[in-house]
Design a protein around this motif. Structure first.
Motif, PDB file in Angstrom:
ATOM      1  N   ASN A   1       0.812  -1.205   0.000  1.00 23.89           N
ATOM      2  CA  ASN A   1       0.000   0.000   0.000  1.00 23.89           C
ATOM      3  C   ASN A   1       0.857   1.272   0.000  1.00 23.89           C
ATOM      4  O   ASN A   1       0.675   2.161  -0.836  1.00 23.89           O
ATOM      5  N   ASP A   2       1.803   1.353   0.902  1.00 21.35           N
ATOM      6  CA  ASP A   2       2.652   2.549   0.990  1.00 21.35           C
ATOM      7  C   ASP A   2       3.504   2.714  -0.267  1.00 21.35           C
ATOM      8  O   ASP A   2       3.753   3.834  -0.714  1.00 21.35           O
ATOM      9  N   ALA A   3       3.975   1.595  -0.814  1.00 20.45           N
ATOM     10  CA  ALA A   3       4.829   1.663  -2.000  1.00 20.45           C
ATOM     11  C   ALA A   3       4.072   2.220  -3.199  1.00 20.45           C
ATOM     12  O   ALA A   3       4.626   2.960  -4.018  1.00 20.45           O
ATOM     13  N   TYR A   4       2.782   1.884  -3.313  1.00 21.21           N
ATOM     14  CA  TYR A   4       1.976   2.416  -4.417  1.00 21.21           C
ATOM     15  C   TYR A   4       1.852   3.937  -4.313  1.00 21.21           C
ATOM     16  O   TYR A   4       1.769   4.631  -5.327  1.00 21.21           O
ATOM     17  N   ILE A   5       1.790   4.428  -3.099  1.00 17.17           N
ATOM     18  CA  ILE A   5       1.699   5.881  -2.920  1.00 17.17           C
ATOM     19  C   ILE A   5       3.040   6.545  -3.230  1.00 17.17           C
ATOM     20  O   ILE A   5       3.111   7.542  -3.944  1.00 17.17           O
ATOM     21  N   LYS A   6       4.109   5.947  -2.705  1.00 12.39           N
ATOM     22  CA  LYS A   6       5.432   6.552  -2.922  1.00 12.39           C
ATOM     23  C   LYS A   6       5.805   6.606  -4.390  1.00 12.39           C
ATOM     24  O   LYS A   6       6.458   7.550  -4.837  1.00 12.39           O
ATOM     25  N   GLU A   7       5.450   5.582  -5.152  1.00 10.87           N
ATOM     26  CA  GLU A   7       5.863   5.579  -6.559  1.00 10.87           C
ATOM     27  C   GLU A   7       5.202   6.723  -7.344  1.00 10.87           C
ATOM     28  O   GLU A   7       5.842   7.348  -8.184  1.00 10.87           O
ATOM     29  N   VAL A   8       3.931   7.023  -7.034  1.00 13.34           N
ATOM     30  CA  VAL A   8       3.294   8.101  -7.788  1.00 13.34           C
ATOM     31  C   VAL A   8       3.791   9.473  -7.328  1.00 13.34           C
ATOM     32  O   VAL A   8       3.874  10.409  -8.117  1.00 13.34           O
ATOM     33  N   ILE A   9       4.133   9.563  -6.045  1.00 16.41           N
ATOM     34  CA  ILE A   9       4.725  10.830  -5.589  1.00 16.41           C
ATOM     35  C   ILE A   9       6.032  11.090  -6.339  1.00 16.41           C
ATOM     36  O   ILE A   9       6.274  12.211  -6.811  1.00 16.41           O
ATOM     37  N   GLU A  10       6.842  10.078  -6.516  1.00 17.65           N
ATOM     38  CA  GLU A  10       8.082  10.286  -7.277  1.00 17.65           C
ATOM     39  C   GLU A  10       7.795  10.704  -8.713  1.00 17.65           C
ATOM     40  O   GLU A  10       8.465  11.579  -9.272  1.00 17.65           O
ATOM     41  N   PHE A  11       6.797  10.077  -9.288  1.00 21.88           N
ATOM     42  CA  PHE A  11       6.420  10.421 -10.664  1.00 21.88           C
ATOM     43  C   PHE A  11       6.046  11.910 -10.771  1.00 21.88           C
ATOM     44  O   PHE A  11       6.515  12.634 -11.659  1.00 21.88           O
ATOM     45  N   PHE A  12       5.226  12.365  -9.824  1.00 23.78           N
ATOM     46  CA  PHE A  12       4.800  13.766  -9.870  1.00 23.78           C
ATOM     47  C   PHE A  12       5.965  14.714  -9.592  1.00 23.78           C
ATOM     48  O   PHE A  12       6.054  15.794 -10.172  1.00 23.78           O
ATOM     49  N   GLU A  13       6.840  14.307  -8.712  1.00 27.41           N
ATOM     50  CA  GLU A  13       8.011  15.147  -8.434  1.00 27.41           C
ATOM     51  C   GLU A  13       8.906  15.250  -9.663  1.00 27.41           C
ATOM     52  O   GLU A  13       9.491  16.298  -9.942  1.00 27.41           O
ATOM     53  N   ALA A  14       9.017  14.151 -10.396  1.00 25.09           N
ATOM     54  CA  ALA A  14       9.824  14.185 -11.623  1.00 25.09           C
ATOM     55  C   ALA A  14       9.225  15.166 -12.622  1.00 25.09           C
ATOM     56  O   ALA A  14       9.938  15.899 -13.317  1.00 25.09           O
ATOM     57  N   ILE A  15       7.897  15.201 -12.693  1.00 22.35           N
ATOM     58  CA  ILE A  15       7.230  16.146 -13.601  1.00 22.35           C
ATOM     59  C   ILE A  15       7.460  17.575 -13.123  1.00 22.35           C
ATOM     60  O   ILE A  15       7.857  18.451 -13.893  1.00 22.35           O
ATOM     61  N   THR A  16       7.205  17.800 -11.845  1.00 26.99           N
ATOM     62  CA  THR A  16       7.290  19.149 -11.286  1.00 26.99           C
ATOM     63  C   THR A  16       8.713  19.702 -11.374  1.00 26.99           C
ATOM     64  O   THR A  16       8.931  20.852 -11.747  1.00 26.99           O
ATOM     65  N   ASN A  17       9.661  18.872 -11.008  1.00 28.83           N
ATOM     66  CA  ASN A  17      11.048  19.342 -10.928  1.00 28.83           C
ATOM     67  C   ASN A  17      11.863  19.007 -12.173  1.00 28.83           C
ATOM     68  O   ASN A  17      13.066  19.222 -12.194  1.00 28.83           O
TER      69      ASN A  17
END
Lengths: 343, 343, 343, 343
Positions: free
Chosen positions: D285-301
Motif C-alpha cells: 500500500n505505501d509503495a503504491y503511494i510513494k511511486e506516484v509521488i516520485e512520478f509527480f516530483e519528476a514532472i514538477t522538478n
C-alpha cells in the motif's frame, strides 16, 4: 541402550575420525578398541585422552582383529572402496563417511560386495538425525504441508577449506553439496531426476583456477513432480548457514539456524541476536551422536539403518550430474537405480 | 578436566538426586561411590544402571566413609542443616540443593560450622550456569547496557506440584521463587533491599486453602538503586517460561525461552513455532552439568565457587521477606549481612 | 465513512493538537474550521499548510461558533475542566486529551455537566485503537487465554521531556503511565483495586529534585482477582518500548514492538534488526486516526464511544493512588466508582 | 509536497486503476480529472466516491484534453503500445503499469517515440518503493554486505487468478515474475545475463493445459558475476509470501514478510503469530503511494524517475528469456541493451 557390548575400530583419525571417537567414548556398551591412521606420530597427545585403546598405522590391524564388530571409515575418499570391500569380506559392519567414492562404477562394485556379505552399512549423512531436519521431513511425509511443490536448501560454510584440501576433495558438489543432495532426497521422499547448475568462484578466485567453484545455485527437478533449489557458498561471514524450506499445497515448513544463545540485545544501534553456530561440529553435535546410536542398534537388533548404501550412491550420482551440468552449461539427468533392489 | 579422581556420595535419591547421579556418571575422574535414601526399596531398578556403586539407607554411611571427598545434599530441606554440620565436621566438601533451610538462625549456625571447617560449599543455583543467563549477567557487569535501571524476571512452571509436595515445600517463595531471587542478585550484582508481593491462588484454589499461593508479582528494590519485578506462576499452559530482561541507561538485554526445535510452520492458520522446552530438566540440562564441574574444580584447585553459602543465605532471606510481605500486605526490608565477612 | 459533514474546532496547537489537525485534514466529510492557541505568533507557517481555515487566540471563538459541531481539547491539562464545562453547555461534542484534570473533584464536576448536557465525550486513549493491543484485548475477552492471571505492561519513552515540561506535567503517573493504567483496565476488562509503586529517578537526577520520578515498577491488583505490573522509564536508548503480555490459565498473548522495517542483517557481528519505532507519532499513527473516526461515528450515529469519561476518571484515580503509594511507600487502594451509573 | 497542481487522467478502471485513483485522491495538489474505461456501465457506484471528476468510454478524451498533464495507463497490456505512442505525441507524461507489452519490437518502437517526445515515463515497479526492499537495495549498494554473491527472491501469491485471466496475462513470467525480474536488477544493480527455468503446474493442472505454469524455480546469472534464484508459486496457503535475500562477501541482508499484527499467542499447541499480509494491496500500500509521488516530483522538478522505460524493457526481456528456457529446457541468454543510451 545397547544390550551387549560392541567393539569398534576407527580408520582415519582426521577431524571427523576424532569426532566419532570422542562421541563413541561416551556411549554405554561401546568400546573403541583400535584407531588406525597412516600418520600417527602427531596423534600421541590426542590418543592419551581419546578413550581409544590402541593406535596403529595399518587399518589391516583392525580388519584382522576378530574381536572387532564394526568399523568407521573416516579416511580420505580415495581409500574407501578398498576398505569397504575388505571389511565386508571379513564380516565387519561398516559406517562410512561420505562420499563413498568418486567413481560410480567402483561404488557399485563395493555395493555388490557389501550386499553379498550381508553386513550392515551406514553412510554418514548426519543431518538426517538433526532435530530440525527430521521434524520437517516428518511434516512433509505426513502431508502436513500438503503435496510438496518447492524445496529450498541453503547450505553455506563459514570459511573455505585450504586450497590443498579443495584440490583433493572431489569439488564442491562431491565434498559439500553432497549433504544437501541427500537432504533433498530425504525431505522430499523422492529421487532427483535432473539438475542444473549456476556456479562461480566468488569467494576465492584461486579455487576457480584449480577447477572448482565456491558458490552455486543448483536447480532440482524431482521424480514426484516437485522442483527445488540448493544454494551453496564456501564462505558466509556470519557463520554456518544451514536452512531448508519445504513449501507445499497446504503450507510451508522451514528450518532456521541454531544460535549460541537466546539472548537479544537492544541499543541505539538496533536489536542484535547471536550469529548462527559456527560450523558443523557445533550445529550437528547431537546428530553425530544419534547417527551412530542408530548404527549400533541396527547391528544389535539386526534392523535396517535409515541411511543406506543406496542413499550414498544416489547423492553421489546427483553430485556427478551437477558437475556435468557445470561443465556443459546444460541441465543434466541423474542416473537412476531402477534395476537395483536395495533395502 | 579434573586431574585427580573425586569420590562422591549423594544423599537423597529423589528427582534432583537422580539427576545429579546421572550427570556425575558421565564426568571423567568422578566416581559416585554411595547413594543414600531413607526409602531404598523402590530404587533397585534405577540403581542398576545409575552408575553408582552402593546404595544405603543411612547417610551416615557416606559421612563415615573416609574415601568420600564430597557429598551432594539432595534430601528434603528439613534435613539439610544437620547433614551440612556433620559433613563439614567430617571434612566433606558440600554441594547443597536449595534452599539451605527454612530458618535463618539455623542456616547461620550451619554457615559458621562450614566456615570453621574450611570445606568447599556450593549451593545449587544452577541457572547461574545457563548459557543465556550468564551471558546477560556478563553484559550487565561489563556495563554494555549502561547502569542497570530495571530488572524483570519471568519464571513460570508448566504445572503445579502435588498438594502434598506444596504443603512441605516451604511455599512458593522458598521452593520456586528462590531461584529467581538468586537470579536477581546474580544479574544485578546487587543485594535486594526491599520486596513487596501481590500474590494469589489462581491456578488451584486448594493451594490457597493450605496457606500457599501459585501466582505472584514480586517488586524488588536493589541496593544499587535499580528496581525490579519477578512474576511467578505454578502453571503456564505452554511450558516452562523462563525469561529475564535487564534494562539500563544504554540498552537492554533479554533472555528468551529455549525451544524444542527451530522449525517454523506456516499455514492458513498462521505461523507456528515450538513451545518453550517443557521443564527444568530440559531447559537447564547443560547448566546442571556445568555447576558440578565448577564444584569439582574448586575442590581440585582449592579455588572459590561462584555460588556460595552467602548466596544461599541471601536468597533465603529474600524469600522470608517476600512471605512476610504477602502476609502483612506491606513492603518488607530484607535482612542484610553487613557484619559477616563471607567469600 | 461519515454521511454528513462534521465541523471541528481544535483548542491547543501544541504537538498533539497539530497531530490531530494533520489527521483530520485527510478524513472525508470532516472540516477543521478553527484552531485556537494562546500563542499563535509562531504558528503561521504551520497554519498555511495545516488544512485548518482559521487561527485564533481565544478558544471562546470556537465555543461561540454555532457552526462547529465538535471540539478537540489539546490545551494544557489545567485548562481542561473549564473548557469541558463551557463546551458541554454550548452543546459541543468533546474529544479531550488525557488526563482530564489533576483533581478528582473537578473531574467529577465536569463529568456531571457533560452527562447533563448529553454531548458525546471521548478521552484520547489512542492505544485502545492500536491493531496489536485491540487484538490482545479481544483474545482476553474471548477467553482464548482462559482466565487472566497476570497482566504485564512495558512502557518506556525514548527520551525524557524537558524539565520544564515535567514540572507542569502532573508527574510520571498522570502524564505517562496514565496510558498504561488505561491499558490495564482495557485489556483486563476489570478495575484496578490497589497499586504499589517502586520509583526512582535514575535517568536524570534533576527529575528527582523537582519531585518526580523517571523509572517505576507499579504492582497492580485487579478486581477480578488477577494481578499485574507496569514498568516505566522515561528513556529507552533503543526507542519507544511498548509491550504487553496477558497471561492466563490456558495461554498467553503478547504485543511486541513495531519496527521501521522487516529487514534482517547478518554479519560477523551478529544478526541485527531494526529498533522499535522511535516514538508515539510513529508507533500509534493509525490508532490516532481510528480513534477520531470512532468519535465522529458516535456523533453521526448517536452511538457510544468506547473510550468514555469513566475511563478518563478511572485512569486518573489509579494515577492518584500510584502517587500516594510512591509518597507513602505503601500499597494504596484505588477509589472506585460504585455509586455512578455511567455508560 | 508538489508546488503546483498536476492534472491527471487514468486509462483503465480495473483493480490497479482503481487503486491508483484511490491513492491520487489523497495527494495534495493532484487532481484526477478523467477516468476512461471501455466498460463503464458497472463503474457508477465506484465513480461517485472515487474523487475523479469525469468518466468516459474513450481514452482519446483524456489524450485530447489539453488541461491534463499526465496519464496513468492501467488498461490491458495489449493496449499499452498504442496509448503510449499517442500520449507521448500529445505531450502527456506517462505512468505505465507493467509489462509495457508482450513484444520487444513494439516496446522498442514505443520507447523511441517517448524518447523523441521528451515526456516523463515511469513503469509501475512499485516494489522498488517498499521500505524493506529499498533498504536492502541500499545496503547492497553501500557494500554493507560486501560484494554480492547470491540473490534469492521468493514471490508467491495467495491464490491463482482465474483461468480466463491467466489465458490473456502473458503467462507467469510476464504477469507475475516480471516484478521479481525487476527486483533482481534493482537490488543487484546489475543486468541479468542468463536464465534457466524449472517450471510446473502443481497448483492447478488446468493452468498447465492452457500452456502456462504456476510454480517455478528461475536460476539467474548476473553480469556482475553474482548468481541468483527466484521461486514463484501462484498459491501460498498462508498468504502473500514476498521475501528476498542478498548474500555477499561480508554478510547477508534479507526482507521478511509483513504481518497483520505483532501479537504472539502461546498455548499448549505452540507459539503462534500472524500470517503474512494477504496480498499486494495490503503489503505494498505505501509503495503504491510513494511511486506516484516520485512520478509527480519528476514532472514538477523535471527530474529523473528511478523506474525507467529501460527498466520496463529489461524486465520484459528477462521474462521472454525465461519463457524460452521453459519451452526449450535450456538456459537462455537475455538480450541486452548495449547500443542504447537510456538513463
Amino acid at each position: 541402550m545397547l544390550e551387549k557390548e560392541i567393539i569398534v575400530g576407527v580408520i582415519g583419525a582426521g577431524r571427523i575420525g576424532k569426532l566419532h571417537v570422542s562421541n563413541l567414548k561416551n556411549l554405554p556398551n561401546v568400546r573403541v578398541k583400535t584407531v588406525s591412521d597412516v600418520f600417527i606420530d602427531h596423534l600421541g597427545e590426542w590418543f592419551e585422552t581419546s578413550g581409544a585403546e590402541q593406535l596403529t598405522k595399518s587399518y589391516q590391524d583392525i580388519l584382522n582383529d576378530p574381536e572387532i564388530d564394526a568399523i568407521f571409515i573416516c579416511s580420505p575418499t580415495n581409500t574407501h572402496i578398498e576398505i569397504i570391500k575388505e571389511a565386508a569380506i571379513t564380516g565387519k559392519h561398516i559406517f562410512c563417511e561420505k562420499p563413498i567414492s568418486f567413481s560410480d562404477k567402483e561404488t557399485m562394485e563395493a555395493f555388490e560386495v557389501v550386499k553379498k556379505a550381508g553386513v550392515k552399512f551406514q553412510i554418514g549423512f548426519n543431518r538426517r538425525f538433526d532435530r530440525n531436519y527430521s521434524k520437517v521431513q516428518g511434516l512433509v511425509e505426513a502431508k502436513e504441508i500438503g503435496d510438496l511443490h518447492i524445496l529450498k536448501i541453503t547450505s553455506r560454510d563459514p570459511e573455505p577449506p585450504s586450497l590443498e584440501y579443495v584440490s583433493t576433495s572431489g569439488g564442491l558438489f562431491m565434498d559439500m553439496a553432497i549433504h544437501d543432495f541427500d537432504m533433498a532426497r530425504f525431505v522430499s521422499g523422492s529421487e532427483v531426476e535432473e539438475v542444473f547448475v549456476q556456479g562461480a568462484s566468488l569467494v576465492n578466485p584461486e579455487i576457480g583456477k584449480i577447477g572448482d567453484i565456491d558458490t552455486a545455485i543448483i536447480s532440482l527437478k524431482f521424480a514426484n513432480g516437485a522442483i527445488g533449489v540448493i544454494d551453496n557458498s564456501r564462505q558466509a561471514a556470519y557463520g554456518y548457514d544451514q536452512r531448508l524450506e519445504a513449501f507445499g499445497s497446504k503450507g510451508s515448513a522451514n528450518v532456521k539456524n541454531e544460535t549460541e544463545s537466546r539472548v537479544e540485545f537492544l541499543s541505539k544501534d538496533g536489536v542484535k541476536e547471536d550469529k548462527p553456530l559456527h560450523f558443523f561440529l557445533e550445529r550437528y553435535n547431537d546428530a553425530y551422536i544419534k547417527e551412530v546410536i542408530e548404527f549400533f542398534e541396527a547391528i544389535t537388533n539386526d534392523s535396517e539403518v535409515s541411511c543406506t548404501f543406496k542413499d550414498g550412491i544416489m547423492a553421489q550420482r546427483i553430485a556427478m550430474a551437477a558437475k556435468e551440468s557445470l561443465e556443459s552449461g546444460k541441465p543434466v539427468k541423474v542416473k537412476l537405480l531402477e534395476k537395483l533392489t536395495i533395502n
